[in-house]
Design an enzyme around this catalytic site. Sequence first.
Site, PDB file in Angstrom:
ATOM      1  N   LYS A 118      35.608  23.023  37.917  1.00 14.27           N
ATOM      2  CA  LYS A 118      35.705  22.840  36.349  1.00 14.27           C
ATOM      3  C   LYS A 118      34.543  23.614  35.646  1.00 14.27           C
ATOM      4  O   LYS A 118      34.923  24.314  34.692  1.00 14.27           O
ATOM      5  CB  LYS A 118      35.687  21.626  35.763  1.00 14.27           C
ATOM      6  CG  LYS A 118      36.743  20.679  36.440  1.00 14.27           C
ATOM      7  CD  LYS A 118      37.885  20.892  36.090  1.00 14.27           C
ATOM      8  CE  LYS A 118      38.824  20.016  36.627  1.00 14.27           C
ATOM      9  NZ  LYS A 118      39.307  20.029  37.975  1.00 14.27           N
ATOM     10  N   GLU A 201      30.466  17.807  28.880  1.00 13.74           N
ATOM     11  CA  GLU A 201      31.337  18.028  27.857  1.00 13.74           C
ATOM     12  C   GLU A 201      31.448  17.245  26.619  1.00 13.74           C
ATOM     13  O   GLU A 201      31.511  16.144  26.680  1.00 13.74           O
ATOM     14  CB  GLU A 201      32.807  18.258  28.506  1.00 13.74           C
ATOM     15  CG  GLU A 201      33.759  19.055  27.908  1.00 13.74           C
ATOM     16  CD  GLU A 201      35.084  19.119  28.379  1.00 13.74           C
ATOM     17  OE1 GLU A 201      35.063  20.342  29.124  1.00 13.74           O
ATOM     18  OE2 GLU A 201      36.004  18.290  28.398  1.00 13.74           O
ATOM     19  N   ARG A 293      48.935  23.800  40.451  1.00 16.61           N
ATOM     20  CA  ARG A 293      50.398  23.525  41.401  1.00 16.61           C
ATOM     21  C   ARG A 293      51.406  23.096  40.125  1.00 16.61           C
ATOM     22  O   ARG A 293      51.336  23.309  38.882  1.00 16.61           O
ATOM     23  CB  ARG A 293      49.848  22.142  41.888  1.00 16.61           C
ATOM     24  CG  ARG A 293      49.378  21.177  40.844  1.00 16.61           C
ATOM     25  CD  ARG A 293      49.150  19.755  41.556  1.00 16.61           C
ATOM     26  NE  ARG A 293      48.132  18.898  40.634  1.00 16.61           N
ATOM     27  CZ  ARG A 293      48.744  18.293  39.664  1.00 16.61           C
ATOM     28  NH1 ARG A 293      49.907  18.315  39.116  1.00 16.61           N
ATOM     29  NH2 ARG A 293      47.766  17.467  38.854  1.00 16.61           N
TER      30      ARG A 293
END
Length: 449
Positions: A118, A201, A293
Amino acid sequence: MTGLRRVLVANRGEIAVRIVRACHAAGVEAVAVYSDADENARWVQLADEAVHIGRSAAQKSYLDSDALLKAARSADVEAVHPGYGFLSENAAFARAIVEAGLVFVGPPPSAMEQMGDKAAARRAAQAAGVPVVPGSGPVDDPEDAVRVAEEVGYPLLVKAAAGGGGRGIRPVADAAELVDVLPGARAEARSAFGDGTVYLERAVPGARHVEVQVLADEHGNVVHLFERDCSVQRRRQKLLEEAPASDLRESTRQAITSAAVRLAGHVGYRNAGTVEFLVDSDENFYFIEMNTRVQVEHPITEAITGVDVIAEQLRIAGGAALTLEQDSVERRGVAIEMRINAEDPERDFAPTPGEITALHLPGGPGVRVDTGIVRGDRISPFYDSLIAKLICWGADREQAYARAGQALAEFHVGGVASTISLHRRLTADPRLRAGPVHTGWLEESRAGD
């Protein structure tokens, strides 16, 4: 044509059925895999061949990369499609497939590694000119974390760098809570993802979760298939998704889809992927992660665009250039996907494994059901509790939700509790039908009921 002859489907359940069918439609042979628990499963019966890969526990079968590689070699396949979940975003597995001389139906391992971390993904987004939520690099020392948190701003989230799917996230309101949460967050990240790295975050209260489906080939072509709103969530796990995102300004739609395409091009992405954003009440949007994906909710994108995402994955993996051009991708109508899980909403969504004693699936115009289950099958405690995905399309939101309500009224599962009752309430809720909701709406509304 896909350029492929024979594909191993390295997954189970409804996505395995979906991939087997897509292979057959493209003239490609499909080889299924199965554990002890899945010997007589639907995807096993539909495939051209099936290979036993181990015991019922996922670690001994669907998460065993060596067993899957052995199955691929023994079945003489050219490619491996990982589906979603299990090893689908495992770069080491993808690299092992490639090093074995096979095609991985997904992005290059390097792109998976970059976007799977991330913190690295945030840096890539910033380099591509894509807005990100204010945050930090990796933090481990509590004193350093408190100092960095003052710069990021509270409230904030402690997030696992290797996390995904809504897991590995802990909300923090102040410095004292951060110091208390940090050790446990790192331990949880290490246990769940094999990597204890966490970062901070800033939380975006009242935000919507909007994601963009992209397709990219090895020839440098990237297109988007518009966006999906995935804001109806429980503990950051998606329950109901809608495409396109309702009441989104066209200027925002163009900006957010362009940002997703730009990021995919910047990291050299290939195959299908999803770029996820938070959108605040003023329609400022911020990149949060990229799923490398196919997504669980890809059918609603297929419903509004007419593009078969799995077929495109196979074509791209076979080396073909995209036949789609951005101007040729049009959206039509509205689609909703509801995840029907063997969980009891009245008991805090406790899993309810057991035998499916009855299964009545809905039908009618605009109604699609993706499932790997038939009556008499057992929902195993070893795997995800998904029974089926119900997808309803309409010319507009009113028709889509009306069809969803009718389909849910017809849908019956016997033997286990399911989320059908929850979805009946959701699709009838005037607050949801009136327009978009934020990611905390469901939990707030349930708390107030």
